[in-house]
Design an enzyme around this catalytic site. Structure first.
Site, PDB file in Angstrom:
ATOM      1  CB  SER A   1      14.557  15.414   9.128  1.00 17.93           C
ATOM      2  OG  SER A   1      13.183  15.142   9.283  1.00 17.93           O
ATOM      3  CB  THR A   2      12.691  13.818   4.988  1.00 18.13           C
ATOM      4  OG1 THR A   2      11.689  14.340   5.841  1.00 18.13           O
ATOM      5  CG2 THR A   2      12.061  12.965   3.909  1.00 18.13           C
TER       6      THR A   2
ATOM      7  CG  ASP B   1      15.129  20.419  14.460  1.00 16.92           C
ATOM      8  OD1 ASP B   1      15.508  21.316  15.245  1.00 16.92           O
ATOM      9  OD2 ASP B   1      15.052  19.219  14.777  1.00 16.92           O
TER      10      ASP B   1
END
Length: 342
Positions: free
Chosen positions: A165-166, A287
């Site tokens: 993700s990030t 997640d």
């Protein structure tokens, strides 16, 4: 959910008012502050600790891209870029996503009206931040220590699954650049807006010896191919069969995301009968942690990016804490571990 708190950063009072008005229409969002430049924003972030920051690019004293770098380095927080320079496909947009922006939207013209998508983006970003875990629990440490070591057959896995993700845009660029042309089929979920995964897959393809494509659904898993889940409205899974295939389906968000790393990893654990390897890279939230645990319990190898090299040590941290990560690795050693065992 609890109200999502937002700091609005823009040098234009008119634009700040427009953003504030758009967000206040949603009862689950609270605008806790505003700032007209990055220095003011820095102080207000320390004071208010917002869940989400909306950030312009062109501002006095320091531009938004430079300030975004500082946020992601010193105080990782979900940032939504709101600028005339962050339309889909723009160079500034891709730069912001590489640095770690949660999403990017363009400022509306007079004909476009208000920011219709912004409230939902803010709530999704706030959910990502709240998924971050800061401390390792003793119970999880005990579980990892007590689990017996398992013998692995020599050679590469039959399937590799990666979630990020990030900070994952840059991390994946580095990892995929070291993939060989005959790598095992590889499936990836990187949290990105729908408009950007196609161009991102194309960039990965140029950087890698393997063939990297945005998944369309129905592809048979093939050696030497890497499949990136399209952003937006569908989850990506691996479906079983004599020749396993990729499937895309609509569904509710899982772990705050669609596509979800958890959904992909879980499908690999349940449906793929060969040897597997799961990797969880930098990102906010949790997640992928539960899905990676399922992969490990199913006999797959599992690796997580270490804290030192993660832009945001959120997803890898949670996975490590619940016992899903067999071994933590610095980013520069991920591909080496996958293909040489070193």
């Amino acid at each position: 959910m609890c109200a999502a708190s937002v700091l609005v950063v823009d040098d234009s009072p008119t634009m700040r008012a427009l953003i504030r008005h758009a967000l206040k229409r949603d009862p689950e969002i609270v605008v806790v502050g505003e700032a007209s430049n990055p220095y003011e924003a820095r102080d207000k972030m320390k004071e208010l600790d917002p869940d989400v920051v909306t950030l312009d690019v062109e501002m006095p004293n320091m531009n938004g891209i430079e300030f975004l770098k500082k946020i992601m380095t010193l105080r990782p927080t979900p940032v939504i870029m709101v600028s005339n320079f962050t339309a889909p496909g723009a160079a500034t947009t891709l730069a912001a996503l590489e640095i770690g922006a949660f999403d990017c939207i363009a400022k509306p013209s007079a004909q476009q009206g208000m920011f219709e998508s912004l409230p939902n983006l803010v709530k999704e970003a706030a959910m990502a931040k709240r998924g971050m875990v800061r401390r390792r629990t003793g119970a999880a440490v005990a579980r990892v220590a007590a689990e017996p070591a398992r013998m692995r057959k020599a050679g590469w896995a039959d399937l590799i699954a990666i979630g990020s993700s990030t900070g994952g845009v840059e991390a994946l660029m580095q990892v995929l650049s070291e993939f060989p042309a005959d790598c095992p089929p590889t499936v990836i979920v990187q949290h990105l807006p729908a408009a950007f995964t196609g161009s991102f897959a194309a960039r990965l393809d140029r950087a890698s010896h393997a063939k990297v494509v945005e998944a369309g659904g129905g592809e048979t898993l093939r050696r030497g191919h890497v499949y990136v889940a399209p952003g937006g409205a569908r989850h990506m899974i691996v479906k079983p069969g004599a020749q396993p295939i990729i499937d895309l389906y609509e569904g509710e968000t899982v772990s705050g995301h669609r596509p979800s790393v958890d959904v992909l990893f879980s499908s690999v654990a349940k449906n793929f009968k060969g040897s597997t390897c799961g990797v969880i890279l930098t990102g906010m939230g949790r997640d992928g942690a539960q899905g990676l645990l399922e992969m490990r319990r199913a006999g797959g190898q599992t690796f997580g990016q270490d804290e030192e090299t993660s832009l945001v040590y959120g997803m890898p941290r949670v996975a490590y804490e619940i016992g899903a990560v067999e071994r933590q690795l610095p980013l520069g050693r991920v591909a080496k571990k996958l293909f040489s065992g070193a």
